[in-house]
Motif scaffolding. Structure first.
Motif, short mmCIF file in Angstrom:
data_model
loop_
_atom_site.label_atom_id
_atom_site.label_comp_id
_atom_site.label_asym_id
_atom_site.label_seq_id
_atom_site.Cartn_x
_atom_site.Cartn_y
_atom_site.Cartn_z
N ASP A 100 0.83 -1.22 0.00
CA ASP A 100 0.00 0.00 0.00
C ASP A 100 0.86 1.26 0.00
O ASP A 100 1.98 1.23 0.53
CB ASP A 100 -0.90 0.02 1.24
N SER A 117 0.10 7.86 3.64
CA SER A 117 0.34 6.53 3.08
C SER A 117 1.64 6.48 2.31
O SER A 117 2.37 5.48 2.37
CB SER A 117 -0.82 6.15 2.14
N SER A 153 4.96 4.04 3.15
CA SER A 153 5.60 3.20 2.14
C SER A 153 7.08 3.50 2.05
O SER A 153 7.92 2.59 2.02
CB SER A 153 4.94 3.43 0.78
N ASN A 200 9.55 0.52 3.13
CA ASN A 200 10.15 -0.14 1.97
C ASN A 200 11.54 0.36 1.62
O ASN A 200 12.35 -0.40 1.07
CB ASN A 200 9.26 0.05 0.73
N TYR A 202 5.17 1.64 -4.39
CA TYR A 202 5.90 0.38 -4.28
C TYR A 202 7.05 0.31 -5.28
O TYR A 202 8.19 -0.02 -4.93
CB TYR A 202 4.94 -0.79 -4.47
N THR A 228 9.90 2.89 -4.30
CA THR A 228 10.70 2.53 -3.12
C THR A 228 11.56 1.31 -3.39
O THR A 228 12.71 1.25 -2.94
CB THR A 228 9.78 2.29 -1.90
#
Length: 249
Positions: free
Chosen positions: A90, A102, A106, A110, A152, A155
């Protein structure tokens, strides 16, 4: 003697690696927000000594002390295998709808967490003449863009380049560590469930991931853990390299 340090050890690939190592009699240090009750049972059967260090990796200000704590648990002559596995998928949203909170979570989990942990690990072991291996769990998303996966993909791409630079630098260190990225591919984990439950407007490839599940194309975390540990046992690692599970099957 070998010591394995695993973040995100209570779920998915981290849990599969942890249980395999706990059954091998190697020393084990497990880091996650929650403790798996099965660890005690597996460890008692094999006689493995393990330590659980509770930590939410988004609390990046605590990571320097975490490295000190985990290294205090390692025997002075033990080889160290440090597996940065924890990660979040997420937010699955197109850019413009990500939201700062959010997005920051992340980036912290990550990228910042494994980067800080790797930096501190190298700093605190730089004078130690022993085998030191850092595995940063990566993804095909580090190299390929996916609609809705900006956080995602970005990162993981950042962590992959961080690992490459660290591997390059360690080639000139007096007591070098080996660092690799490892892509486990598509696995049957809770993360895949999160991906499949995403709104199709947020994630254009959602149906493809439903097909992976329906057609039995998801690898088990246990298989991936086995292949990763076999790679580490082989010992001939290219520093900074991106390893893909597909090349090990």
């Amino acid at each position: 003697m070998k010591t394995f340090i695993i973040t995100g050890a209570s779920k998915g690939l981290g849990a599969a690696i942890a249980k395999r190592v706990l059954g091998s009699s190697d020393r084990c240090i497990l880091i996650s927000r929650t403790k798996d009750p099965e660890w005690e049972e597996v460890a008692s059967q094999s006689g493995t000594k393990f330590t659980f260090l509770p930590m939410d990796l988004k609390e990046t200000e605590k990571l320097s002390s975490l490295v000190r704590d985990m290294l205090m648990e390692v025997d002075a002559k033990s080889d160290i295998y440090f597996i940065n596995n924890a990660g979040v998928i997420d937010p699955i949203k197109p850019i413009g709808n990500l939201g700062q909170e959010s997005l920051e979570t992340s980036m912290r989990v990550n990228f910042m967490a494994p980067a800080v942990l790797t930096d501190e690990f190298i700093k605190q072991t730089k004078d130690s003449d022993r085998k030191k291996v850092v595995v940063n769990i990566s993804s095909g998303a580090a190299k390929n863009p996916y609609h809705g996966w900006a956080a995602y993909c970005s990162t993981k791409a950042g962590l992959e380049m961080f690992t490459r630079v660290a591997g390059l630098e360690q080639g000139k260190a007096p007591f070098p560590a080996s660092l690799i990225s490892f892509s486990p591919g598509v696995m049957d984990t809770d993360m895949q469930g999160t991906i499949r439950s995403a709104d199709e407007q947020d994630f254009a490839d959602r149906d493809k991931f439903h097909e992976y599940k329906d057609q039995g194309m998801l690898r088990s975390p246990e298989l991936v853990a086995e292949k990763l540990l076999q790679l580490l046992e082989a010992g001939d690692l290219d520093n900074g390299k991106f390893y893909d599970i597909k090349d090990l099957l």
